[in-house]
Motif scaffolding. Structure first.
Motif, PDB file in Angstrom:
ATOM      1  N   THR A  75       0.842  -1.203   0.000  1.00 29.49           N
ATOM      2  CA  THR A  75       0.000   0.000   0.000  1.00 29.49           C
ATOM      3  C   THR A  75       0.874   1.249   0.000  1.00 29.49           C
ATOM      4  N   THR A  77       2.150   4.619   1.388  1.00 30.40           N
ATOM      5  CA  THR A  77       2.173   5.466   2.585  1.00 30.40           C
ATOM      6  C   THR A  77       2.226   6.901   2.077  1.00 30.40           C
ATOM      7  N   ARG A  82       1.747  12.497  -2.798  1.00 30.13           N
ATOM      8  CA  ARG A  82       0.533  11.675  -2.861  1.00 30.13           C
ATOM      9  C   ARG A  82      -0.709  12.474  -2.462  1.00 30.13           C
ATOM     10  N   ASN A  96       0.678  -0.124   7.459  1.00 31.83           N
ATOM     11  CA  ASN A  96       1.431  -1.134   8.202  1.00 31.83           C
ATOM     12  C   ASN A  96       1.640  -0.720   9.652  1.00 31.83           C
ATOM     13  N   GLY A 307       7.467  -2.433  -1.892  1.00 25.92           N
ATOM     14  CA  GLY A 307       6.352  -1.505  -1.966  1.00 25.92           C
ATOM     15  C   GLY A 307       5.475  -1.755  -3.185  1.00 25.92           C
ATOM     16  N   THR A 308       4.802  -0.697  -3.642  1.00 20.90           N
ATOM     17  CA  THR A 308       3.792  -0.827  -4.692  1.00 20.90           C
ATOM     18  C   THR A 308       4.380  -0.768  -6.105  1.00 20.90           C
ATOM     19  N   VAL A 309       5.692  -0.677  -6.207  1.00 18.27           N
ATOM     20  CA  VAL A 309       6.439  -0.637  -7.470  1.00 18.27           C
ATOM     21  C   VAL A 309       5.843   0.422  -8.413  1.00 18.27           C
ATOM     22  N   ARG A 311       7.008   2.898 -10.212  1.00 23.38           N
ATOM     23  CA  ARG A 311       7.577   3.179 -11.539  1.00 23.38           C
ATOM     24  C   ARG A 311       7.002   2.218 -12.585  1.00 23.38           C
ATOM     25  N   HIS A 312       6.857   0.957 -12.226  1.00 21.37           N
ATOM     26  CA  HIS A 312       6.293  -0.022 -13.158  1.00 21.37           C
ATOM     27  C   HIS A 312       4.819   0.299 -13.429  1.00 21.37           C
ATOM     28  N   ASN A 325       8.112  -8.598 -10.697  1.00 22.54           N
ATOM     29  CA  ASN A 325       8.254  -9.899 -10.041  1.00 22.54           C
ATOM     30  C   ASN A 325       7.153 -10.087  -8.987  1.00 22.54           C
TER      31      ASN A 325
HETATM   32  P1  NAP Z   1       9.184  -0.269  -4.129  1.00 21.10           P
HETATM   33  O1  NAP Z   1       7.770  -0.290  -4.517  1.00 21.10           O
HETATM   34  O2  NAP Z   1       9.643  -1.390  -3.270  1.00 21.10           O
HETATM   35  O3  NAP Z   1      10.061  -0.232  -5.445  1.00 21.10           O
HETATM   36  C1  NAP Z   1      11.371   0.272  -5.525  1.00 21.10           C
HETATM   37  C2  NAP Z   1      12.101  -0.298  -6.748  1.00 21.10           C
HETATM   38  O4  NAP Z   1      12.499  -1.639  -6.435  1.00 21.10           O
HETATM   39  C3  NAP Z   1      11.219  -0.421  -7.976  1.00 21.10           C
HETATM   40  O5  NAP Z   1      11.168   0.760  -8.691  1.00 21.10           O
HETATM   41  C4  NAP Z   1      11.888  -1.577  -8.693  1.00 21.10           C
HETATM   42  O6  NAP Z   1      13.092  -1.172  -9.329  1.00 21.10           O
HETATM   43  C5  NAP Z   1      12.293  -2.479  -7.552  1.00 21.10           C
HETATM   44  N1  NAP Z   1      11.235  -3.445  -7.183  1.00 21.10           N
HETATM   45  C6  NAP Z   1      10.547  -3.518  -6.007  1.00 21.10           C
HETATM   46  N2  NAP Z   1       9.693  -4.535  -6.022  1.00 21.10           N
HETATM   47  C7  NAP Z   1       9.806  -5.113  -7.244  1.00 21.10           C
HETATM   48  C8  NAP Z   1       9.167  -6.216  -7.867  1.00 21.10           C
HETATM   49  N3  NAP Z   1       8.213  -6.917  -7.224  1.00 21.10           N
HETATM   50  N4  NAP Z   1       9.523  -6.546  -9.119  1.00 21.10           N
HETATM   51  C9  NAP Z   1      10.477  -5.860  -9.771  1.00 21.10           C
HETATM   52  N5  NAP Z   1      11.120  -4.808  -9.226  1.00 21.10           N
HETATM   53  C10 NAP Z   1      10.796  -4.430  -7.975  1.00 21.10           C
HETATM   54  O7  NAP Z   1       9.522   1.073  -3.343  1.00 21.10           O
HETATM   55  P2  NAP Z   1       9.159   2.595  -3.693  1.00 21.10           P
HETATM   56  O8  NAP Z   1       9.056   2.790  -5.165  1.00 21.10           O
HETATM   57  O9  NAP Z   1      10.122   3.371  -2.907  1.00 21.10           O
HETATM   58  O10 NAP Z   1       7.749   2.823  -3.068  1.00 21.10           O
HETATM   59  C11 NAP Z   1       6.533   2.837  -3.814  1.00 21.10           C
HETATM   60  C12 NAP Z   1       5.380   2.947  -2.845  1.00 21.10           C
HETATM   61  O11 NAP Z   1       5.322   1.779  -2.031  1.00 21.10           O
HETATM   62  C13 NAP Z   1       5.462   4.129  -1.905  1.00 21.10           C
HETATM   63  O12 NAP Z   1       4.271   4.877  -1.980  1.00 21.10           O
HETATM   64  C14 NAP Z   1       5.634   3.524  -0.519  1.00 21.10           C
HETATM   65  O13 NAP Z   1       4.911   4.223   0.441  1.00 21.10           O
HETATM   66  C15 NAP Z   1       5.073   2.152  -0.674  1.00 21.10           C
HETATM   67  N6  NAP Z   1       5.656   1.092   0.171  1.00 21.10           N
HETATM   68  C16 NAP Z   1       4.805   0.215   0.743  1.00 21.10           C
HETATM   69  C17 NAP Z   1       5.272  -0.835   1.492  1.00 21.10           C
HETATM   70  C18 NAP Z   1       4.287  -1.791   2.082  1.00 21.10           C
HETATM   71  O14 NAP Z   1       3.095  -1.670   1.884  1.00 21.10           O
HETATM   72  N7  NAP Z   1       4.729  -2.785   2.801  1.00 21.10           N
HETATM   73  C19 NAP Z   1       6.645  -1.006   1.669  1.00 21.10           C
HETATM   74  C20 NAP Z   1       7.519  -0.100   1.052  1.00 21.10           C
HETATM   75  C21 NAP Z   1       7.010   0.944   0.306  1.00 21.10           C
HETATM   76  P3  NAP Z   1      13.179  -0.666 -10.866  1.00 21.10           P
HETATM   77  O15 NAP Z   1      12.287   0.526 -10.945  1.00 21.10           O
HETATM   78  O16 NAP Z   1      14.629  -0.357 -11.001  1.00 21.10           O
HETATM   79  O17 NAP Z   1      12.718  -1.785 -11.747  1.00 21.10           O
END
Ligand code: NAP
Ligand code: MG
Length: 398
Positions: A75, A77, A82, A96, A307-309, A311-312, A325
């Motif tokens: 989700t 945060t 946002r 969380n 997190g919610t990925v 960029r993808h 993934n």
């Molecule tokens: P993220 O979603 O974990 O992604 C960061 C980077 O890690 C992505 O851009 C991607 O790299 C790579 N990545 C992460 N998971 C992947 C997957 N399943 N498959 C392929 N590549 C993956 O972190 P974020 O972009 O910093 O955060 C996005 C949102 O998620 C934020 O709004 C944050 O609040 C939220 N968040 C939620 C949780 C939770 O709910 N537990 C935890 C952390 C963050 P590339 O772009 O280089 O491909």
């Protein structure tokens, strides 16, 4: 083929962005064809949290207390960006954090190990789970700058106004101070969550702190773990053939690096914050890291550590192909289904979870993988597939 039947519903917490897309695909491609899925659905997507003033997050945590097992999608945060993007009424708190506060749990993070993605530490052939205490210490600290020629003291006042004092430092020149605390109840909950999880996973439990230097504070952690282990868990550990041991944090670090893995490492709040990033990075990919919140009374909430990925997701919205993934999110589902199977005595559900996990690992080990793994895999014959192709490749093995 008859679908597997469930007895008690799983608490299903839907989420945001790319992981929300994957969530639906996992259900459509991997779960619904085989299981008559029984879930109590809560939409924790940011729009719905905003509509309900975040009540939905609280409701989902209370439902988890009622049924005992939840599976959660990543989700958002909210931050300032946002607020505008989703036109939010308030900067809602981290879901969380809210769920953890209600369930009072400890978070365990464990890597999924596959051939072809070697850890940076070459002798780590088994997973290491990090259990991080999530209350107090420097995360609830009070800090001050202190000027020259000042005396700083700790003062504790009881309900009758009696004071106990201890000198921190007689400052001749300027400096800084910090006051931290923890609660016996929270440390006890942390200890029980760790002991329960070790029994569940049949893995040894290590706990480390700095009790030689912190003779009252860290020592209290050590004593609480030891007392609870002696009184409540010693026999259960013997029966399960696993061990609990305490060691100093610096000794633990050295042993962890030399080890082959295959244990749970319980850490105080700050140590766990730092060590979990080190351990997860050393295993290779954030997309292969699972996470489960375990409460002291044995309630489980499973999720992926990433997190919610975002960029993808933006690429997905533009109609561009994505290679996200889904393994950690699938393992959140299998963890929750297996636990539901254990609690309700449904062997088919446990077997299904085992088979689905094996299908994920076999798919990657056969050379079919998403881009994040493709970039680091040492396999010679490897193919990069998109988000849906990867799920279909798993389905064909399943
Ligand atoms: P993220 O979603 O974990 O992604 C960061 C980077 O890690 C992505 O851009 C991607 O790299 C790579 N990545 C992460 N998971 C992947 C997957 N399943 N498959 C392929 N590549 C993956 O972190 P974020 O972009 O910093 O955060 C996005 C949102 O998620 C934020 O709004 C944050 O609040 C939220 N968040 C939620 C949780 C939770 O709910 N537990 C935890 C952390 C963050 P590339 O772009 O280089 O491909
Ligand atoms: Mg951190």
């Amino acid at each position: 083929m008859a679908k597997i039947q469930m007895k008690t519903p799983l608490v299903e917490m839907d989420g945001d962005e790319m992981t929300r897309i994957i969530w639906q695909q996992i259900k459509d491609i991997l779960l619904n064809p085989y299981i008559d899925l029984k879930t109590e659905y809560y939409d924790l997507g940011l729009e719905h949290r905003n509509e309900t003033n975040d009540q939905v997050t609280i409701d989902s945590a209370n439902a988890t207390k009622k049924y005992g097992v939840a599976v959660k999608c990543a989700t958002i945060t909210p931050n300032a960006a946002r607020m505008t993007e989703y036109n939010l009424k308030e900067m809602w708190k981290s879901p969380n954090g809210t769920i953890r506060a209600i369930l009072d749990g400890t978070v365990f993070r464990t890597p999924i190990i596959v051939k072809g993605i070697p850890p940076y530490v070459r002798n780590w052939t088994k997973p290491i789970s990090i259990a991080r205490h999530a209350y107090g210490d420097i995360y609830k600290a009070t800090e001050m700058k202190v000027g020259a020629d000042c005396k700083a003291e700790l003062v504790v006042t009881d309900k009758n106004g009696n004071e106990t004092r201890a000198l921190i430092h007689d400052f001749k020149t300027a400096g800084i101070i910090q006051g931290v605390h923890n609660l016996e109840k929270s440390i006890e909950g942390f200890a029980r969550s760790c002991f329960n999880y070790a029994l569940d996973m049949k893995m040894d439990l290590w706990f480390s702190s700095k009790d030689t230097i912190s003779k009252t504070y860290d020592h209290r952690f050590k004593d609480i773990f030891a007392e609870i282990f002696e009184n409540e868990y010693k026999e259960k550990f013997e029966e399960a053939g696993i061990e609990y041991f305490y060691t100093l944090i610096d000794d633990a670090v050295a042993r962890v690096i030399r080890s082959e893995g295959g244990f749970i490492w319980a850490c105080k709040n700050y140590d766990g914050d730092v060590m979990s990033d080190m351990v997860s990075t050393a295993y290779g990919s954030l997309a292969m890291m699972t996470s489960v919140l375990v409460s002291p009374d044995g309630i489980y909430e499973y999720e992926a550590a990433h997190g919610t990925v975002q960029r993808h997701y933006y690429n997905h919205l533009k109609g561009l192909p994505t290679s996200t993934n889904s393994v950690a999110t699938i393992f959140a589902w299998t963890g929750a289904l297996r636990k539901r199977g254990e609690l309700d005595g449904i062997d088919e559900l446990i077997e299904f979870a085992d088979k689905l996990e094996k299908a994920c690992i076999d798919t990657i080990e056969s050379g079919v993988m998403t881009k994040d793994l493709y970039l680091i895999s040492t396999l010679e014959n490897k193919t990069q597939v998109n988000t849906v192709e990867f799920l279909e490749a798993i389905a064909s093995r399943l």
